[in-house]
Design a protein around this motif. Structure first.
Motif, mmCIF file in Angstrom:
data_model
loop_
_atom_site.group_PDB
_atom_site.id
_atom_site.type_symbol
_atom_site.label_atom_id
_atom_site.label_comp_id
_atom_site.label_asym_id
_atom_site.label_seq_id
_atom_site.Cartn_x
_atom_site.Cartn_y
_atom_site.Cartn_z
ATOM 1 N N ASN A 522 0.840 -1.187 0.000
ATOM 2 C CA ASN A 522 0.000 0.000 0.000
ATOM 3 C C ASN A 522 0.879 1.243 0.000
ATOM 4 O OD1 ASN A 522 -1.816 2.064 0.617
ATOM 5 N ND2 ASN A 522 -2.329 1.278 2.650
ATOM 6 N N LEU A 523 0.653 2.157 -0.946
ATOM 7 C CA LEU A 523 1.348 3.439 -0.971
ATOM 8 C C LEU A 523 0.322 4.530 -0.704
ATOM 9 C CD1 LEU A 523 4.021 4.971 -1.496
ATOM 10 C CD2 LEU A 523 3.270 5.227 -3.871
ATOM 11 N N LEU A 524 0.469 5.246 0.420
ATOM 12 C CA LEU A 524 -0.434 6.312 0.830
ATOM 13 C C LEU A 524 0.204 7.653 0.477
ATOM 14 C CD1 LEU A 524 -2.944 7.332 2.479
ATOM 15 C CD2 LEU A 524 -1.444 7.275 4.487
ATOM 16 N N ALA A 525 -0.440 8.422 -0.393
ATOM 17 C CA ALA A 525 0.098 9.709 -0.846
ATOM 18 C C ALA A 525 -0.813 10.823 -0.354
ATOM 19 C CB ALA A 525 0.188 9.735 -2.377
ATOM 20 N N MET A 526 -0.272 11.758 0.447
ATOM 21 C CA MET A 526 -1.060 12.856 0.988
ATOM 22 C C MET A 526 -1.202 13.972 -0.052
ATOM 23 S SD MET A 526 -2.019 11.837 3.917
ATOM 24 C CE MET A 526 -2.882 13.382 4.246
ATOM 25 N N LEU A 527 -2.424 14.467 -0.207
ATOM 26 C CA LEU A 527 -2.692 15.591 -1.105
ATOM 27 C C LEU A 527 -2.844 16.891 -0.335
ATOM 28 C CD1 LEU A 527 -5.287 13.928 -3.515
ATOM 29 C CD2 LEU A 527 -2.797 13.878 -3.616
ATOM 30 N N SER A 528 -3.464 16.834 0.849
ATOM 31 C CA SER A 528 -3.546 18.003 1.726
ATOM 32 C C SER A 528 -3.766 17.523 3.154
ATOM 33 C CB SER A 528 -4.689 18.939 1.293
ATOM 34 O OG SER A 528 -5.944 18.325 1.471
ATOM 35 N N GLY A 529 -3.352 18.359 4.122
ATOM 36 C CA GLY A 529 -3.469 17.963 5.513
ATOM 37 C C GLY A 529 -2.460 16.893 5.887
ATOM 38 N N SER A 530 -2.716 16.204 6.996
ATOM 39 C CA SER A 530 -1.772 15.206 7.520
ATOM 40 C C SER A 530 -2.524 14.007 8.074
ATOM 41 C CB SER A 530 -0.919 15.813 8.651
ATOM 42 O OG SER A 530 -0.206 16.944 8.226
ATOM 43 N N LYS A 531 -1.809 12.908 8.177
ATOM 44 C CA LYS A 531 -2.298 11.713 8.859
ATOM 45 C C LYS A 531 -1.199 11.205 9.786
ATOM 46 C CE LYS A 531 -5.626 10.258 5.362
ATOM 47 N NZ LYS A 531 -6.844 10.423 6.164
ATOM 48 N N ARG A 532 -1.590 10.865 11.005
ATOM 49 C CA ARG A 532 -0.667 10.266 11.959
ATOM 50 C C ARG A 532 -0.909 8.765 11.987
ATOM 51 N NH1 ARG A 532 -1.839 14.639 16.775
ATOM 52 N NH2 ARG A 532 -0.865 16.439 15.757
ATOM 53 N N LEU A 533 0.158 8.008 12.017
ATOM 54 C CA LEU A 533 0.045 6.545 11.996
ATOM 55 C C LEU A 533 0.949 5.930 13.036
ATOM 56 C CD1 LEU A 533 0.082 7.542 8.713
ATOM 57 C CD2 LEU A 533 -0.567 5.133 8.480
ATOM 58 N N VAL A 534 0.547 4.764 13.519
ATOM 59 C CA VAL A 534 1.430 3.885 14.261
ATOM 60 C C VAL A 534 1.463 2.572 13.492
ATOM 61 C CG1 VAL A 534 -0.431 3.091 15.795
ATOM 62 C CG2 VAL A 534 1.960 2.816 16.492
ATOM 63 N N LEU A 535 2.665 2.032 13.270
ATOM 64 C CA LEU A 535 2.843 0.781 12.538
ATOM 65 C C LEU A 535 3.599 -0.200 13.417
ATOM 66 C CD1 LEU A 535 3.615 3.322 10.307
ATOM 67 C CD2 LEU A 535 3.128 1.395 8.800
ATOM 68 N N VAL A 536 3.199 -1.472 13.359
ATOM 69 C CA VAL A 536 3.761 -2.497 14.229
ATOM 70 C C VAL A 536 4.278 -3.648 13.367
ATOM 71 C CG1 VAL A 536 3.268 -4.103 16.114
ATOM 72 C CG2 VAL A 536 2.136 -1.873 16.059
ATOM 73 N N PRO A 537 5.510 -4.130 13.610
ATOM 74 C CA PRO A 537 6.018 -5.267 12.827
ATOM 75 C C PRO A 537 5.105 -6.484 12.950
ATOM 76 C CG PRO A 537 7.775 -4.249 14.106
ATOM 77 C CD PRO A 537 6.498 -3.635 14.581
ATOM 78 N N PRO A 538 4.990 -7.262 11.887
ATOM 79 C CA PRO A 538 4.058 -8.398 11.899
ATOM 80 C C PRO A 538 4.303 -9.400 13.024
ATOM 81 C CG PRO A 538 4.783 -7.942 9.661
ATOM 82 C CD PRO A 538 5.606 -7.069 10.548
#
Length: 647
Positions: A522-538
């Motif tokens: 999955n490639l998430l590309a921001m166009l405006s504003g922001s997103k905060r994420l937390v990612l965890v190894p499988p």
């Protein structure tokens, strides 16, 4: 008529009341049994396509009488058709089974039994294989067999059968289209495209056929050409996305289309200000819909969006720490070649990477648009296709879904089935309303619908013109199957992965999606504003409490027409029957804070024009943050596009 095989199936008709030739009715009681059987059969034929209940019952009676007087496969088959048309599915199954037993070489008996609702995919395939064996030169039967194989097996398993159908009937649009679609689903886009183009040339006004040519072009990264196909398909059928829902919902197209048109009218009135704050403008005539609470919603915690399906977890646990952010890989590719190299390296290693400025590369001129809403309204005015499914996120908190205990009111058999499978939670989706893209943009700009969130809207079905602005980088196909992690390198495959779905996410700040995984890169590309994420190894997934959950939709009417929009109240979930139960297996019970505390987890902020690569199987949660420095009455638009790659 006292010796029926199926007594009391239907009463004997009042023949005089039927609109049938008198001589046909008189023939029923004259002559030897073979003649009378033929008379009943012919009378049934004349009534088979009638729509009145008494005429359908008379057709059933006629075929029962025909098979009692002279057992015959044709009578059994037509009896089954009449029973199916009158919704007597179990009796129809018996009739078709009798036809198969009486004359195993009659293909129609097998095909009708295979097509009957409730026939298991494996049983349907076996029945159609027998039908093909009886008439091996029938392209129609091979098409039916290939379609049945696709319903229960990987698409590649149907290719050989569908190739035979095309060889037998090279001009058949249905067979050509079905083969092209199966090849595309088997990651063979280059072979699929000529077939899908041939099908479109033969049926240029068939919206699904036109649409599938666009899908093949999108898979090959030819997005400008794909956008033209999608736009043409949606001009042919502006409610194509609603028609697509028909196949999965089991509901008739007419009912879904009527609901869609009503929703579009309601939200057009709201966007025009006729129902602001729960009351119509002076002179308004339809004030019974209380939308004030629905539109204002509540100021939720900082929120977000998820890849292939999101879950509402904890919304307000804020604040990433900078040490956690440092755990995430960061790159700043200067051109497409550098972006492709970075993506290839991280895809092979199975690790995420934050790509500074990469939305300019993936989304071209679309990236970091301050005039997003104005652009959307202009595009909406120039196309009939800009009909979008908008979620009204839950309040308080802005959740794009909720995890809760199983709801009361489930049918006893449904609850017992879930308990046997250790399913104790429900994943409830927020209500979805169809509105025009222009009306959504107006509401977001004016700050009049903080709950409105365009969640995972397929660009091909809802906003194809945006695809023409996108240039996502290709992702190399893995050198060996197996995914996960481990040392990338070695000679990669020559052909890249097919480009899969592209989704648009659009709303104000304040929405969130809890922990879930995606099955595809999955490639998430921001166009405006922001997103905060937390990612965890499988390898930490087990610590996040994975759980199978009952997937529930919410009744849209309960949200607008009742007090369900008040803070703390829950709109009414749509409870499934036993046949409609759908389980979700890619969500977790743990919170954002639980995930961020795990070793190896990374927390980060993706702001336009950044992008983020998320490998498959990495649990992640997302929160949306409005654009910094936004000026205006609304909360500022947070817009993103994400691309999935088909391995």
């Amino acid at each position: 008529m006292g010796d029926w095989s199926w007594p009391h199936l239907v009463p004997e008709p009042q023949w005089d009341a039927l609109d049938a030739p008198p001589e046909a009715i008189m023939a029923l009681g004259a002559g030897p049994s073979v003649v009378r059987a033929r008379a009943y059969f012919m009378l049934g034929e004349s009534l088979l396509q009638r729509t009145k209940a008494e005429e359908q019952d008379a057709a059933i009676y006629s075929y029962v009488a025909a098979h009692v007087l002279r057992p015959d496969a044709a009578a059994y088959i037509n009896l089954g058709v009449a029973l199916r048309q009158s919704d007597r599915t179990a009796a129809a199954r018996s009739a078709f089974a009798l036809a198969v037993a009486h004359t195993p070489s009659v293909a129609a008996a097998h095909t009708n039994l295979a097509a009957l609702p409730g026939t298991a995919p494996a049983e349907a395939v076996a029945l159609l294989q027998r039908a093909v064996a009886t008439v091996p030169q029938s392209a129609e039967l091979r098409l039916a067999l290939g379609s049945a194989v696709r319903r229960g097996q990987p698409a590649a398993a149907a290719v050989q059968t569908l190739e035979a159908a095309v060889a037998l009937a090279p001009t058949s649009v249905a067979s050509t289209h079905a083969l092209g679609a199966a090849l595309l689903a088997s990651s063979r886009a280059a072979e699929a495209l000529p077939l899908l183009r041939r099908a479109r040339a033969a049926a240029p006004a068939d919206a699904p056929v036109v649409f599938w040519e666009g899908t093949a072009l999108q898979a090959a990264y030819r997005l400008r050409e794909a956008a033209l196909c999608f736009d043409a398909a949606l001009r042919l059928d502006p409610l194509l996305s609603v028609r697509t829902r028909e196949a999965g919902s089991g509901r008739p197209w007419e009912a879904l289309a009527a609901e869609a048109r009503a929703s579009l009218k309601t939200w057009a009135r709201i966007a025009d200000g006729e129902e602001r704050d729960g009351a119509p403008r002076e002179g308004g005539t339809e004030g019974q819909v209380d939308v004030g609470r629905v539109l204002r919603g509540g100021d939720g915690g900082e929120g977000g969006e998820g890849g292939e399906g999101g879950e509402g977890g904890e919304g307000g646990e804020g604040g990433e720490d900078r040490e956690a952010e440092a755990a995430c890989a960061v790159a700043a590719p200067l051109d497409h070649a550098a972006l492709e190299a970075v993506l290839a390296r991280h895809a092979a290693a199975g690790t995420p990477v934050l790509l500074r400025g990469a939305s300019h590369l993936a989304a071209g001129a679309a990236a970091n648009w301050s005039n997003w809403s104005r652009w959307a309204r202009v595009r909406a005015a120039t196309t009939d296709a800009a009909v979008v499914p908008v979620s009204l996120v839950f309040v308080p908190g802005g959740g794009t879904s909720r995890v809760e205990p199983l709801p009361p009111g489930l049918a006893p058999r449904v609850r017992a089935s879930l308990e046997r499978r250790s399913v104790r939670h429900a994943l409830t989706r927020p209500p979805v309303h169809l509105m025009s893209l222009g009306d959504l943009s107006t509401l977001l700009d004016d700050g009049r619908c903080r709950r409105c969130y365009l969640k995972q809207a397929r660009l091909d079905m809802h906003m194809p013109s945006l695809l023409a602005e996108l240039t996502p980088p290709p992702l190399p196909r893995p050198a060996a199957a197996g995914g996960g992690g481990g040392g990338g390198g070695g000679g990669g495959a020559a052909a890249p992965m097919q480009l899969g779905d592209a989704f648009l996410w659009l709303g104000g700040g304040g929405t969130h999606t809890g922990l879930h995984t995606d099955a595809r890169p999955n490639l998430l590309a921001m166009l405006s504003g922001s997103k905060r994420l937390v990612l965890v190894p499988p390898h930490h997934a087990a610590a996040l409490q994975p759980a199978s959950m009952l997937d529930l939709a919410t009744d849209p009417a309960s949200d607008l027409a009742t007090e369900g929009a008040e803070e703390g109240a829950a709109p009414t979930p749509l409870l499934p029957s036993e046949a409609e139960v759908h389980l979700n297996h890619n969500h977790f019970l743990a919170s954002w804070r639980d995930a961020a505390a795990l070793k190896g987890a990374c927390s980060l902020t993706v702001s336009a024009p950044d992008a983020l690569f998320i490998p498959p199987a990495w649990p992640h949660a997302v929160r949306s943050v409005a654009a910094v420095g936004h000026v205006g009455p609304g909360p500022g638009v947070v817009a993103a596009v994400n691309f999935f790659y088909d391995e």
